[in-house]
Design a protein around this motif. Structure first.
Motif, PDB file in Angstrom:
ATOM      1  N   ARG A   1       0.842  -1.194   0.000  1.00 24.45           N
ATOM      2  CA  ARG A   1       0.000   0.000   0.000  1.00 24.45           C
ATOM      3  C   ARG A   1       0.881   1.249   0.000  1.00 24.45           C
ATOM      4  O   ARG A   1       1.964   1.240   0.569  1.00 24.45           O
TER       5      ARG A   1
ATOM      6  N   ASP B   1      -3.958   0.434  -2.824  1.00 22.83           N
ATOM      7  CA  ASP B   1      -3.543  -0.961  -2.681  1.00 22.83           C
ATOM      8  C   ASP B   1      -3.056  -1.403  -4.048  1.00 22.83           C
ATOM      9  O   ASP B   1      -3.836  -1.450  -5.007  1.00 22.83           O
TER      10      ASP B   1
ATOM     11  N   THR C   1      -7.161  -0.631  -5.882  1.00 28.23           N
ATOM     12  CA  THR C   1      -8.038   0.073  -4.950  1.00 28.23           C
ATOM     13  C   THR C   1      -9.479   0.070  -5.426  1.00 28.23           C
ATOM     14  O   THR C   1     -10.415  -0.168  -4.659  1.00 28.23           O
TER      15      THR C   1
END
Length: 222
Positions: free
Chosen positions: A89, A99, A125
């Motif tokens: 991350r 992410d 993400t």
């Protein structure tokens, strides 16, 4: 505190028409020199060309809990010549949390010597919403008939990269679009070759990265 980024459409494109959730990078071992695409710069919150990526800059963006992991992976790459691959991350300049999956392979010079690592950042993400999934299904005729092999390939990606089923499907779809190969063909070739990977846990991800980035060249009849 980092904020989770807003939901982004899978087919969202940048100003140049490229997928905004995928970008390329190169990491040269000598001098630890980095190059990143406009998409990766924007992922981090920078306008393309406004900053020069460095190891220090990239590490400063990593989530505090993942920073040591990424540093260790970079040190390993520098000492062994293995590609820099990771699932971690980072926090962009707006404070939003990303992410990402880093899929990479070795980079060679003209004499065949390993000089670095090159590959892609895949921003995981964003997730597919139901409406987008319906459109996607309509655009991929024959998907359900090929579900078994695709599910197997998704399962392999989920285990290797520790990602969800939706995220694994996005990675497969990205490779299909990038290489202009049918999704089912890529999945079948991946499953056909995965058994040849070494059993050593220390090298399984880098070997899988290489497989994922090169299987399109070995698909027969396309």
């Amino acid at each position: 505190m980092p904020r989770t980024g807003g939901k982004r459409r899978l087919d969202e494109r940048d100003a140049d028409g490229q997928p905004s959730h995928i970008g390329g990078f190169k990491f040269y071992f000598v001098g630890q020199r980095w190059e990143w695409s406009d998409e990766v710069a924007r992922m981090h919150g920078y306008e393309p060309g406004s900053v020069q990526p460095t190891t220090e800059l990239l590490l400063s963006h990593k989530h505090p809990e993942d920073r040591r992991l990424v540093q260790d992976l970079l040190d390993h790459a520098l000492h062994t010549g293995d590609p820099f691959s990771s699932r971690h991350r980072f926090i962009d300049t707006r404070g939003e949390l990303h992410d990402v999956l880093v899929v990479a392979d070795r980079m060679f010079d003209d004499r065949g010597a390993v000089i670095g690592s090159s590959g892609y950042y895949v921003d995981l993400t964003a997730s597919l919403d139901e409406a987008r999934q319906e459109v996607l299904d309509e655009q991929l005729p024959g998907l359900f008939e090929s579900r078994a092999v695709i599910e197997q390939a998704k399962g392999a990606l989920m285990v290797i990269y520790r990602i969800s089923a939706d995220q694994a499907f996005r990675v497969l779809q990205w490779r299909s679009q990038e290489t202009n190969k049918k999704l089912r063909s890529l999945a079948a070739q991946l499953i056909a070759e995965i058994g040849e990977l070494p059993a050593a846990p220390s090298s399984i991800q880098s070997q899988f990265d290489h497989l994922l980035l090169t299987i399109h060249a070995r698909i027969p009849g396309e």
